[in-house]
Design a protein around this motif. Sequence first.
Motif, PDB file in Angstrom:
ATOM      1  N   ALA A 199      33.360  26.742  35.117  1.00  0.00           N
ATOM      2  CA  ALA A 199      33.081  28.225  34.923  1.00  0.00           C
ATOM      3  C   ALA A 199      31.366  28.570  35.055  1.00  0.00           C
ATOM      4  O   ALA A 199      30.487  27.921  34.739  1.00  0.00           O
ATOM      5  CB  ALA A 199      33.561  28.635  33.332  1.00  0.00           C
ATOM      6  N   ASP A 200      31.267  29.746  35.589  1.00  0.00           N
ATOM      7  CA  ASP A 200      29.991  30.198  35.544  1.00  0.00           C
ATOM      8  C   ASP A 200      30.041  31.878  35.512  1.00  0.00           C
ATOM      9  O   ASP A 200      31.037  32.499  35.403  1.00  0.00           O
ATOM     10  CB  ASP A 200      29.401  29.929  37.156  1.00  0.00           C
ATOM     11  CG  ASP A 200      29.943  30.804  38.180  1.00  0.00           C
ATOM     12  OD1 ASP A 200      30.419  31.981  37.926  1.00  0.00           O
ATOM     13  OD2 ASP A 200      30.132  29.948  39.493  1.00  0.00           O
ATOM     14  N   ALA A 201      28.742  32.322  35.403  1.00  0.00           N
ATOM     15  CA  ALA A 201      28.672  34.005  35.023  1.00  0.00           C
ATOM     16  C   ALA A 201      27.270  34.110  35.471  1.00  0.00           C
ATOM     17  O   ALA A 201      26.274  33.421  35.477  1.00  0.00           O
ATOM     18  CB  ALA A 201      28.699  34.142  33.632  1.00  0.00           C
ATOM     19  N   ILE A 243      36.096  37.009  38.926  1.00  0.00           N
ATOM     20  CA  ILE A 243      36.147  38.377  38.249  1.00  0.00           C
ATOM     21  C   ILE A 243      34.970  39.319  38.440  1.00  0.00           C
ATOM     22  O   ILE A 243      33.783  38.615  38.447  1.00  0.00           O
ATOM     23  CB  ILE A 243      36.154  38.073  36.696  1.00  0.00           C
ATOM     24  CG1 ILE A 243      37.441  36.985  36.238  1.00  0.00           C
ATOM     25  CG2 ILE A 243      36.242  39.310  35.854  1.00  0.00           C
ATOM     26  CD1 ILE A 243      37.392  36.480  35.008  1.00  0.00           C
ATOM     27  N   ASN A 244      35.032  40.526  38.723  1.00  0.00           N
ATOM     28  CA  ASN A 244      34.035  41.549  38.902  1.00  0.00           C
ATOM     29  C   ASN A 244      33.258  41.249  40.327  1.00  0.00           C
ATOM     30  O   ASN A 244      32.078  41.457  40.046  1.00  0.00           O
ATOM     31  CB  ASN A 244      33.170  41.611  37.809  1.00  0.00           C
ATOM     32  CG  ASN A 244      33.841  42.517  36.759  1.00  0.00           C
ATOM     33  OD1 ASN A 244      34.619  43.147  36.839  1.00  0.00           O
ATOM     34  ND2 ASN A 244      33.287  41.974  35.307  1.00  0.00           N
ATOM     35  N   LYS A 250      28.377  39.184  45.413  1.00  0.00           N
ATOM     36  CA  LYS A 250      28.532  40.673  45.484  1.00  0.00           C
ATOM     37  C   LYS A 250      29.249  41.164  44.193  1.00  0.00           C
ATOM     38  O   LYS A 250      30.395  40.879  44.243  1.00  0.00           O
ATOM     39  CB  LYS A 250      29.092  40.995  46.620  1.00  0.00           C
ATOM     40  CG  LYS A 250      28.293  40.544  47.944  1.00  0.00           C
ATOM     41  CD  LYS A 250      28.949  41.145  49.196  1.00  0.00           C
ATOM     42  CE  LYS A 250      28.270  40.657  50.613  1.00  0.00           C
ATOM     43  NZ  LYS A 250      28.698  41.323  51.726  1.00  0.00           N
ATOM     44  N   ALA A 251      28.609  41.811  43.367  1.00  0.00           N
ATOM     45  CA  ALA A 251      29.147  42.131  42.073  1.00  0.00           C
ATOM     46  C   ALA A 251      29.913  43.599  42.473  1.00  0.00           C
ATOM     47  O   ALA A 251      29.459  44.548  43.202  1.00  0.00           O
ATOM     48  CB  ALA A 251      28.001  42.562  40.901  1.00  0.00           C
ATOM     49  N   ALA A 252      31.025  43.689  41.873  1.00  0.00           N
ATOM     50  CA  ALA A 252      31.937  45.084  42.206  1.00  0.00           C
ATOM     51  C   ALA A 252      33.027  45.134  40.846  1.00  0.00           C
ATOM     52  O   ALA A 252      33.689  44.269  40.723  1.00  0.00           O
ATOM     53  CB  ALA A 252      32.731  44.766  43.235  1.00  0.00           C
ATOM     54  N   ASP A 253      32.598  46.058  39.911  1.00  0.00           N
ATOM     55  CA  ASP A 253      33.297  46.157  38.743  1.00  0.00           C
ATOM     56  C   ASP A 253      34.655  46.422  38.984  1.00  0.00           C
ATOM     57  O   ASP A 253      35.011  47.182  39.791  1.00  0.00           O
ATOM     58  CB  ASP A 253      32.411  47.377  37.942  1.00  0.00           C
ATOM     59  CG  ASP A 253      32.927  47.478  36.640  1.00  0.00           C
ATOM     60  OD1 ASP A 253      33.273  46.462  36.037  1.00  0.00           O
ATOM     61  OD2 ASP A 253      32.879  48.618  35.979  1.00  0.00           O
ATOM     62  N   ASP A 256      38.653  41.918  41.325  1.00  0.00           N
ATOM     63  CA  ASP A 256      39.035  40.413  40.916  1.00  0.00           C
ATOM     64  C   ASP A 256      39.671  40.038  42.098  1.00  0.00           C
ATOM     65  O   ASP A 256      40.532  40.485  43.081  1.00  0.00           O
ATOM     66  CB  ASP A 256      39.858  40.389  39.795  1.00  0.00           C
ATOM     67  CG  ASP A 256      39.112  40.939  38.682  1.00  0.00           C
ATOM     68  OD1 ASP A 256      38.199  41.132  38.402  1.00  0.00           O
ATOM     69  OD2 ASP A 256      39.836  41.297  37.462  1.00  0.00           O
ATOM     70  N   LEU A 257      39.577  38.633  42.234  1.00  0.00           N
ATOM     71  CA  LEU A 257      40.097  37.906  43.099  1.00  0.00           C
ATOM     72  C   LEU A 257      40.854  36.440  42.398  1.00  0.00           C
ATOM     73  O   LEU A 257      40.257  36.002  41.558  1.00  0.00           O
ATOM     74  CB  LEU A 257      39.103  37.338  44.420  1.00  0.00           C
ATOM     75  CG  LEU A 257      38.792  38.331  45.505  1.00  0.00           C
ATOM     76  CD1 LEU A 257      37.732  37.951  46.187  1.00  0.00           C
ATOM     77  CD2 LEU A 257      40.057  38.818  46.290  1.00  0.00           C
TER      78      LEU A 257
END
Length: 344
Positions: A199-201, A243-244, A250-253, A256-257
Amino acid sequence: MKLKNLLSGLLILTAALSTTAQEKAEFKPSGKASGKVFFNYHYDMTNGTKKESSFEIQRAYFGYKYHISKDFTASVTFDVGQNEGGSDYTAYLKKAQLDWKMSPVVKLSLGMIGLEQFSDQESFWGYRYIMKSFNDQYGFGSSADLGIKANIKITDKLYANAFVINGEGYKKIQDEDGKQKIGADLVFKNKGLIAKFYADANTTTVVDNGGNEKDVTVSALAAFVGYKFCDHFKMGAEYNKLINGSKYSKAADNHDLDGLSVYSTYIVNKKVEVFGRYDYLNSNKLDGETEKWNLSKNGSAITTGVQYAPAKGVKMALNYQGFMHKDTSIEDKSLLFVNFEFKF
């Protein structure tokens, strides 16, 4: 008493000789260069394709590893690959890593470091020169980045890895936010079994359609299980979720994939292997939309073939690669490959 004194003398003499031998066998710094090339010829059988066949060098790696001391090792690797923004082949600094063995159970790595998100899956899959592992293939993570990580041996069978990195991968510099990605994984190994959870964030500031800034946290999750049933057959499966993000960097609110990858190998002998793999990539629907946001790239991939390894450092494989799109308006891909890996 004489026997006791004699034994004591022998023990002292043995210890002295052992110490002298250890002093003579002092560590000597040493290094080694390495190289690896991925080459292929492929024929595209997809209906309507213009470029039917081609020779390619997808990757060339050049590296050097130097053992500074018993506890410190330095390594540098350059990745030469295709670059859409520049020349056909551009050299990137893939790894510039210092490893410090702090104790028998803790190793610290820093610099441009190799990451652990899909390293075990890639190793178990075993055919990186033919196709990347799922996370790498579909942009769920990078194989290297700037930062620091710690590998911890919890028991003889359980290992952990924790890291702090920039989060943009090895081809990009730190973004303007200066925020880092954090993550960890647990790996269990016992005889033919390997199980892993990752897991990462990474929180990134994005600007919405109204021009307002918003912090969005991109997260990646992965679960993997592999088992070698005998000397001739192994099988692995992994589930991954992003997620996101439209990509790990590339963040995208609310974008999800997720996807599944299953692969197996039948080992005929030391030189011949038969392999197969199935991937499934999916995405979510955005509010107010009728189609999934990544529909044009969603679908299933099949890879199957035979590998022949005639000599140490040389592999070749005849294989079929197909991709079936969820969007029926897009033609399914169908290609025949002959892949080679040669290394030193």
